[in-house]
Scaffold this active site. Structure first.
Site, short mmCIF file in Angstrom:
data_model
loop_
_atom_site.label_atom_id
_atom_site.label_comp_id
_atom_site.label_asym_id
_atom_site.label_seq_id
_atom_site.Cartn_x
_atom_site.Cartn_y
_atom_site.Cartn_z
N CYS A 421 0.82 -1.21 0.00
CA CYS A 421 0.00 0.00 0.00
C CYS A 421 0.86 1.26 0.00
O CYS A 421 0.52 2.25 -0.65
CB CYS A 421 -0.93 0.00 1.21
SG CYS A 421 -2.27 -1.20 1.10
N ARG A 422 1.97 1.21 0.72
CA ARG A 422 2.88 2.36 0.70
C ARG A 422 3.30 2.67 -0.74
O ARG A 422 3.27 3.84 -1.17
CB ARG A 422 4.11 2.06 1.55
CG ARG A 422 5.20 3.12 1.43
CD ARG A 422 6.47 2.71 2.15
NE ARG A 422 7.57 3.62 1.86
CZ ARG A 422 8.83 3.44 2.25
NH1 ARG A 422 9.15 2.35 2.95
NH2 ARG A 422 9.76 4.32 1.94
#
Length: 456
Positions: A421-422
């Site tokens: 997700c980062r």
């Protein structure tokens, strides 16, 4: 977080159809007998150009540069997972089960490997003849169904026993599956704030705790809260926003569908001596009986609502406010409004069952159609990337205790999804929008200053 890529969280592990994360590039292994094709040969069939990471396998085959992060395919079951569930799901199954390892990175934060794959991995679609040879080369036994790891939820279409769509029972089950993992685990990952949503980093060297405090301050200020006001925080998590508001004299009610969150939050309220101002209930937001609130905060809940239910959701929040009351909606969104809302299989099966994302435009339209006068919207996606970076660092620091608490498979799920997700936030595959709306008076007065009144 209700991070969902997000749901479709389009991350490095979804955007390149990672079954081929096997792919090592050209192999120097000689041709093999029926059923004995090497992993390196399988990978070379579906790779276009050199492999950017190191690949090693249980059969002794290897490929890719030697001094970079990589993958180790540990057994034939890992190969089964990767070949029978192409994409992010197969990779997750093999990795979570412990049949495949990521080398050169820590399981709490495989970001560098995911970034490398996203930057440089090039795949190609094998020809029909190559597919036939591939099936012959691996052998039919390798392709027989194998049960997934216990961390995997049932497919979305099989969750009908909990109701169709976003029923109360099904929503409660989905929330419980993600948030009732372990309060101790979340304390390790999230830090003292126990805040599972995007923080706000005023500077590059702001700490996670300072950034979460800044986020709560931003929400508080945008809502224009004053001592004596009443705040409803829907999807309140462990009650961090509720307690922040109560410390400043606001009467705050938080509701959550996670029993463990509610229990933890109630204890925190009592320990801080905020019981006269703060209350946390284990309750569906649809069942809150009170009305006339001065403000409503929805921080990381919209991802769980279901896009088709936006009209009802925002209408209910509108009804909870007094005229002139404000709503701050904070949620993960997609960069476009015309894409599918359902998540990729990994996120849906392992992280946020039934989560859905859409563009910020559809969120704003739904708020406007419910009667809100939308006053401001901003994208904080870079801040969420930094938040996830810091959560991964916490997981890395407390890895041994986290594994002892929830098991290595579950800890691997969290490290994988947070790192992915980062990268997705950094690459603008997903975004984080705060949208501020006001319930106007009958004569259209929104009772706000002429210009933005907050800092941050």
């Amino acid at each position: 977080m209700t991070t969902f890529r997000s749901p479709g969280l389009r991350s490095s592990i979804t955007s390149h159809d990672l079954n081929p994360d096997l792919n090592p590039g050209p192999s120097t292994s000689p041709p093999t007998r029926h059923g004995s094709m090497t992993v390196a040969q399988i990978a070379s069939t579906i790779t276009d150009g050199p492999l950017p990471f190191r690949l090693t396998a249980f059969d002794g085959s290897q490929a890719g540069p030697p001094d970079v992060p990589g993958l180790h395919i540990g057994n034939r079951r890992a190969l089964n997972y990767l070949l029978t569930a192409p994409g992010d799901l197969g990779l997750a199954r093999a990795y979570v089960a412990g049949d495949m390892d990521m080398t050169g990175v820590h399981p709490a934060d495989p970001y560098e490997l995911l970034r490398l794959m996203d930057d440089e991995l090039r795949l190609r679609r094998p020809s029909a003849g190559e597919i036939v040879e591939l099936v012959r080369g691996v052998g039919l036994k390798t392709l027989l169904p194998v049960a997934p790891p216990p961390q995997e939820a049932t497919p979305r279409w099989l969750r009908v026993t909990q109701g169709l769509g976003h029923t109360r029972r099904r929503d409660s089950s989905a929330i419980g599956r993600h948030y009732d993992v372990s309060n101790e685990f979340y304390e390790s990952v999230l830090g003292p704030s126990m805040t599972y949503t995007c923080a706000l980093y005023p500077t590059a060297d702001t700490t996670l705790e300072q950034a979460q405090e800044a986020k709560h301050a931003l929400v508080f200020d945008k809502l224009g809260l004053e001592p004596g006001d009443r705040l409803l925080d829907v999807g309140c998590g462990w009650g961090s926003m509720v307690r922040y508001a109560a410390r400043r004299g606001v009467r705050a009610l938080g509701v959550t569908l996670s029993r463990q969150q509610a229990d933890w939050g109630r204890r925190a309220v009592q320990e801080e001596g905020l019981g006269d101002l703060a209350e946390i209930r284990y309750l569906d937001y649809r069942d809150v009986p009170e009305t006339g609130f001065d403000a409503v905060s929805s921080i990381g809940l919209t991802e769980h609502i279901g896009v088709r239910r936006y009209p009802d959701y925002f209408a209910r929040l509108h009804d909870k406010l007094r005229p002139g009351g404000r709503l701050l909606n904070h949620c993960i969104t997609r960069p476009r409004n015309d894409t599918a809302v359902k998540p990729e299989p990994f996120i849906d099966r392992y992280v946020f069952p039934d989560g859905e994302l859409t563009g910020s435009g559809r969120v704003i339209v739904a708020m406007q159609d419910a009667g809100f006068d939308v006053r401001h919207a901003e994208n904080l996606r870079e801040h969420y990337a930094m938040t996830l970076r810091d959560w991964c660092a916490n997981l890395h620091r407390d890895w041994d205790s986290c594994v002892a608490d929830v098991g290595e498979g579950t800890a691997r799920v969290w490290g994988l999804y947070m790192a992915a997700c980062r990268l997705s936030f950094e690459r603008n595959n997903i975004q984080l929008f705060q949208v501020l709306g006001v319930k106007p008076t009958d004569k259209g007065d929104s009772r706000v200053p002429l210009r933005p009144w907050w800092h941050g």
